[in-house]
Scaffold this motif. Structure first.
Motif, PDB file in Angstrom:
ATOM      1  N   ALA A 158       0.858  -1.191   0.000  1.00  0.00           N
ATOM      2  CA  ALA A 158       0.000   0.000   0.000  1.00  0.00           C
ATOM      3  C   ALA A 158       0.892   1.237   0.000  1.00  0.00           C
ATOM      4  O   ALA A 158       1.803   1.346   0.791  1.00  0.00           O
ATOM      5  CB  ALA A 158      -0.890  -0.005   1.243  1.00  0.00           C
ATOM      6  N   VAL A 159       0.617   2.144  -0.906  1.00  0.00           N
ATOM      7  CA  VAL A 159       1.490   3.298  -1.085  1.00  0.00           C
ATOM      8  C   VAL A 159       1.103   4.441  -0.155  1.00  0.00           C
ATOM      9  O   VAL A 159      -0.061   4.813  -0.063  1.00  0.00           O
ATOM     10  CB  VAL A 159       1.449   3.765  -2.557  1.00  0.00           C
ATOM     11  N   LEU A 160       2.080   4.990   0.553  1.00  0.00           N
ATOM     12  CA  LEU A 160       1.933   6.215   1.326  1.00  0.00           C
ATOM     13  C   LEU A 160       0.820   6.147   2.374  1.00  0.00           C
ATOM     14  O   LEU A 160      -0.095   6.956   2.387  1.00  0.00           O
ATOM     15  CB  LEU A 160       1.726   7.410   0.387  1.00  0.00           C
ATOM     16  N   THR A 161       0.914   5.187   3.265  1.00  0.00           N
ATOM     17  CA  THR A 161       0.026   5.101   4.407  1.00  0.00           C
ATOM     18  C   THR A 161       0.509   6.102   5.459  1.00  0.00           C
ATOM     19  O   THR A 161       1.676   6.109   5.817  1.00  0.00           O
ATOM     20  CB  THR A 161       0.042   3.672   4.992  1.00  0.00           C
ATOM     21  N   ARG A 162      -0.399   6.956   5.973  1.00  0.00           N
ATOM     22  CA  ARG A 162      -0.024   8.009   6.931  1.00  0.00           C
ATOM     23  C   ARG A 162      -0.245   7.492   8.346  1.00  0.00           C
ATOM     24  O   ARG A 162      -1.346   7.111   8.727  1.00  0.00           O
ATOM     25  CB  ARG A 162      -0.879   9.250   6.659  1.00  0.00           C
ATOM     26  N   ILE A 163       0.823   7.499   9.162  1.00  0.00           N
ATOM     27  CA  ILE A 163       0.773   6.918  10.501  1.00  0.00           C
ATOM     28  C   ILE A 163       1.389   7.888  11.507  1.00  0.00           C
ATOM     29  O   ILE A 163       2.497   8.394  11.302  1.00  0.00           O
ATOM     30  CB  ILE A 163       1.551   5.577  10.543  1.00  0.00           C
ATOM     31  N   GLN A 164       0.678   8.142  12.621  1.00  0.00           N
ATOM     32  CA  GLN A 164       1.240   9.021  13.649  1.00  0.00           C
ATOM     33  C   GLN A 164       2.261   8.262  14.480  1.00  0.00           C
ATOM     34  O   GLN A 164       2.030   7.125  14.904  1.00  0.00           O
ATOM     35  CB  GLN A 164       0.139   9.569  14.562  1.00  0.00           C
ATOM     36  N   VAL A 165       3.423   8.915  14.759  1.00  0.00           N
ATOM     37  CA  VAL A 165       4.479   8.259  15.540  1.00  0.00           C
ATOM     38  C   VAL A 165       4.938   9.106  16.724  1.00  0.00           C
ATOM     39  O   VAL A 165       5.764   8.660  17.516  1.00  0.00           O
ATOM     40  CB  VAL A 165       5.709   7.921  14.654  1.00  0.00           C
ATOM     41  N   SER A 166       4.403  10.332  16.861  1.00  0.00           N
ATOM     42  CA  SER A 166       4.798  11.188  17.984  1.00  0.00           C
ATOM     43  C   SER A 166       3.672  12.168  18.295  1.00  0.00           C
ATOM     44  O   SER A 166       2.967  12.610  17.388  1.00  0.00           O
ATOM     45  CB  SER A 166       6.086  11.946  17.658  1.00  0.00           C
ATOM     46  N   GLU A 167       3.522  12.491  19.600  1.00  0.00           N
ATOM     47  CA  GLU A 167       2.488  13.417  20.052  1.00  0.00           C
ATOM     48  C   GLU A 167       3.044  14.813  20.290  1.00  0.00           C
ATOM     49  O   GLU A 167       2.405  15.819  19.995  1.00  0.00           O
ATOM     50  CB  GLU A 167       1.861  12.879  21.355  1.00  0.00           C
ATOM     51  N   ARG A 168       4.255  14.898  20.846  1.00  0.00           N
ATOM     52  CA  ARG A 168       4.901  16.174  21.135  1.00  0.00           C
ATOM     53  C   ARG A 168       6.335  16.153  20.613  1.00  0.00           C
ATOM     54  O   ARG A 168       7.210  15.627  21.282  1.00  0.00           O
ATOM     55  CB  ARG A 168       4.910  16.433  22.648  1.00  0.00           C
ATOM     56  N   PRO A 169       6.564  16.709  19.446  1.00  0.00           N
ATOM     57  CA  PRO A 169       5.612  17.332  18.523  1.00  0.00           C
ATOM     58  C   PRO A 169       4.786  16.277  17.778  1.00  0.00           C
ATOM     59  O   PRO A 169       5.142  15.098  17.791  1.00  0.00           O
ATOM     60  CB  PRO A 169       6.531  18.088  17.559  1.00  0.00           C
ATOM     61  N   ILE A 170       3.718  16.725  17.133  1.00  0.00           N
ATOM     62  CA  ILE A 170       2.898  15.801  16.340  1.00  0.00           C
ATOM     63  C   ILE A 170       3.650  15.483  15.048  1.00  0.00           C
ATOM     64  O   ILE A 170       3.946  16.364  14.250  1.00  0.00           O
ATOM     65  CB  ILE A 170       1.518  16.413  16.015  1.00  0.00           C
ATOM     66  N   ILE A 171       3.979  14.210  14.888  1.00  0.00           N
ATOM     67  CA  ILE A 171       4.727  13.770  13.699  1.00  0.00           C
ATOM     68  C   ILE A 171       4.005  12.592  13.060  1.00  0.00           C
ATOM     69  O   ILE A 171       3.626  11.635  13.748  1.00  0.00           O
ATOM     70  CB  ILE A 171       6.172  13.350  14.050  1.00  0.00           C
ATOM     71  N   TYR A 172       3.821  12.698  11.752  1.00  0.00           N
ATOM     72  CA  TYR A 172       3.263  11.596  10.967  1.00  0.00           C
ATOM     73  C   TYR A 172       4.350  11.045  10.052  1.00  0.00           C
ATOM     74  O   TYR A 172       5.220  11.785   9.582  1.00  0.00           O
ATOM     75  CB  TYR A 172       2.078  12.066  10.124  1.00  0.00           C
ATOM     76  N   LEU A 173       4.282   9.744   9.820  1.00  0.00           N
ATOM     77  CA  LEU A 173       5.187   9.110   8.862  1.00  0.00           C
ATOM     78  C   LEU A 173       4.386   8.586   7.688  1.00  0.00           C
ATOM     79  O   LEU A 173       3.290   8.044   7.874  1.00  0.00           O
ATOM     80  CB  LEU A 173       5.943   7.944   9.513  1.00  0.00           C
ATOM     81  N   LEU A 174       4.914   8.750   6.496  1.00  0.00           N
ATOM     82  CA  LEU A 174       4.333   8.113   5.314  1.00  0.00           C
ATOM     83  C   LEU A 174       5.105   6.835   5.057  1.00  0.00           C
ATOM     84  O   LEU A 174       6.295   6.868   4.727  1.00  0.00           O
ATOM     85  CB  LEU A 174       4.438   9.042   4.094  1.00  0.00           C
ATOM     86  N   ASP A 175       4.450   5.689   5.275  1.00  0.00           N
ATOM     87  CA  ASP A 175       5.083   4.390   4.999  1.00  0.00           C
ATOM     88  C   ASP A 175       4.987   4.123   3.501  1.00  0.00           C
ATOM     89  O   ASP A 175       3.959   4.360   2.882  1.00  0.00           O
ATOM     90  CB  ASP A 175       4.364   3.294   5.782  1.00  0.00           C
ATOM     91  N   THR A 176       6.056   3.650   2.902  1.00  0.00           N
ATOM     92  CA  THR A 176       6.084   3.402   1.455  1.00  0.00           C
ATOM     93  C   THR A 176       6.575   1.988   1.174  1.00  0.00           C
ATOM     94  O   THR A 176       7.303   1.405   1.975  1.00  0.00           O
ATOM     95  CB  THR A 176       7.028   4.406   0.745  1.00  0.00           C
ATOM     96  N   PRO A 177       6.205   1.423   0.040  1.00  0.00           N
ATOM     97  CA  PRO A 177       6.720   0.093  -0.314  1.00  0.00           C
ATOM     98  C   PRO A 177       8.195   0.175  -0.682  1.00  0.00           C
ATOM     99  O   PRO A 177       8.677   1.219  -1.127  1.00  0.00           O
ATOM    100  CB  PRO A 177       5.872  -0.305  -1.532  1.00  0.00           C
ATOM    101  N   GLY A 178       8.926  -0.918  -0.466  1.00  0.00           N
ATOM    102  CA  GLY A 178      10.336  -0.952  -0.851  1.00  0.00           C
ATOM    103  C   GLY A 178      10.485  -0.820  -2.359  1.00  0.00           C
ATOM    104  O   GLY A 178       9.720  -1.420  -3.115  1.00  0.00           O
ATOM    105  N   VAL A 179      11.470  -0.030  -2.784  1.00  0.00           N
ATOM    106  CA  VAL A 179      11.668   0.207  -4.215  1.00  0.00           C
ATOM    107  C   VAL A 179      13.117  -0.087  -4.597  1.00  0.00           C
ATOM    108  O   VAL A 179      14.041   0.584  -4.140  1.00  0.00           O
ATOM    109  CB  VAL A 179      11.323   1.666  -4.593  1.00  0.00           C
ATOM    110  N   LEU A 180      13.292  -1.094  -5.427  1.00  0.00           N
ATOM    111  CA  LEU A 180      14.610  -1.404  -5.987  1.00  0.00           C
ATOM    112  C   LEU A 180      14.810  -0.611  -7.271  1.00  0.00           C
ATOM    113  O   LEU A 180      13.842  -0.294  -7.960  1.00  0.00           O
ATOM    114  CB  LEU A 180      14.720  -2.898  -6.317  1.00  0.00           C
ATOM    115  N   PRO A 181      16.059  -0.298  -7.613  1.00  0.00           N
ATOM    116  CA  PRO A 181      16.290   0.346  -8.913  1.00  0.00           C
ATOM    117  C   PRO A 181      15.974  -0.634 -10.038  1.00  0.00           C
ATOM    118  O   PRO A 181      16.106  -1.856  -9.850  1.00  0.00           O
ATOM    119  CB  PRO A 181      17.787   0.692  -8.890  1.00  0.00           C
TER     120      PRO A 181
END
Length: 319
Positions: A184-207
């Motif tokens: 699944a491409v670019l799933t948005r997940i919160q990883v911190s409350e102070r400060p509020i930080i979201y991570l976009l998880d991405t699929p592994g990409v080989l050249p």
């Protein structure tokens, strides 16, 4: 056998691996191409990119397309699986990476329940972002980071580790031992409350093209390319060659060998016998068919490779 005789035998081992004209199979399915395209499109909402890579190969195997297309944003290189890597030359690694323009580097073990280095990541990222113009995101009070990397280097494990550390919450990303778990491409997940930080998880990409056959073998050995695309037998042979070259002979004791060996068939036969990995086959003879039991070399090769990936054959540095 006396030690000096063993060492003399080791000196005769291969110093170059014969790839036999092989070319590592391309593993760039649709979800990889789509993933890179969507990563580019999402850069406007990103404050920093976190590139995860295997600490056992800090210089090779990274996707150059990341640097070419995502270089506009602040960047942190996270060398994960540090528990499996021989980090006795950590300063040399950092100096070489800095020479190559990579200055923000963090070593992690994301599967560890409490990794002290993970605690350093949020302050490190906030410091980097604070010293970089945010442009269109200047008024946003929350932050967005994009996690990138080749397959199976621990991107999902990093996200889960950050949530465990900063939010005291469980896993949000599925973790697997083979490449291609996160599609699944670019799933948005919160990883911190102070400060509020979201991570976009991405699929592994080989050249689309791996820089060399040897780099491809290192990626395969670390589980970044599906085993069957390269062949378990050739991966096992390259593993044996690599362990011998590095002077890592723990496989001798693990599989009850008398001494180090440079013959993969000999090693796999010992593994098959020790682990009772055999198969029954029908042999045609002049007096009729008979059933014989032979070592299952494929199963033995798989166990040998799996033992390396779990760290049971010692810590190594492939680069």
């Amino acid at each position: 056998m006396k030690l000096h005789q063993v060492l003399r035998n080791v000196e005769k081992f291969r110093t170059v691996f014969d790839f036999g004209g092989r070319d590592v199979a391309h593993w760039f399915p649709g979800h990889m191409a789509k993933g890179l395209k969507q990563m580019r499109a999402s850069l406007k909402s990103v404050d920093c990119t976190l590139e995860i890579h295997d600490a056992r190969m800090p210089f090779s195997g990274r996707n150059p397309m990341f640097q070419e297309t995502l270089d506009a944003k602040p960047h942190v290189l996270i060398l994960n699986k540090m528990d499996l890597a021989d980090l006795s030359s950590q300063q040399r690694i950092l100096k070489k990476l800095e020479k190559d323009g990579v200055r923000n580097v963090l070593f992690t073990d994301c599967l560890k329940q409490r990794d002290e280095n993970i605690k350093k990541l949020v302050p490190m990222v906030m410091d980097i972002i604070g010293n970089t113009p945010r442009f269109n995101r200047d008024e946003n009070t929350n932050y967005c980071l994009m996690v990138i990397g080749v397959p199976n280097v621990g991107k999902s494990s990093l996200i889960n580790s950050l949530r465990r550390t900063n939010l005291k919450k469980g896993r949000a990303s599925r973790v697997g031992g083979e490449p291609g778990i996160t599609k699944a491409v670019l799933t948005r997940i919160q990883v911190s409350e102070r400060p509020i930080i979201y991570l976009l998880d991405t699929p592994g990409v080989l050249p689309p093209r791996i820089e060399s056959v040897e780099t491809g073998m290192k990626l395969a050995l670390c589980g970044t390319i599906l085993d069957h695309l390269v062949g378990e037998d050739i991966i096992a042979d390259y593993l044996l060659y690599s362990l011998n070259r590095l002077g890592k002979f723990s496989y001798v004791e693990k599989y009850d060998l008398q001494e180090p060996s440079d013959d993969i068939q000999h090693v796999l036969k010992h593994i098959a016998v020790k682990l009772k990995k055999t198969q029954r086959v029908t042999a045609i003879t002049g007096v009729g068919n008979i059933t014989v039991t032979i070592p299952n070399y494929t199963a033995a090769a798989y166990d040998f490779i799996r033992a390396f990936r779990k760290g049971e054959l010692g810590q190594v540095m492939l680069d």
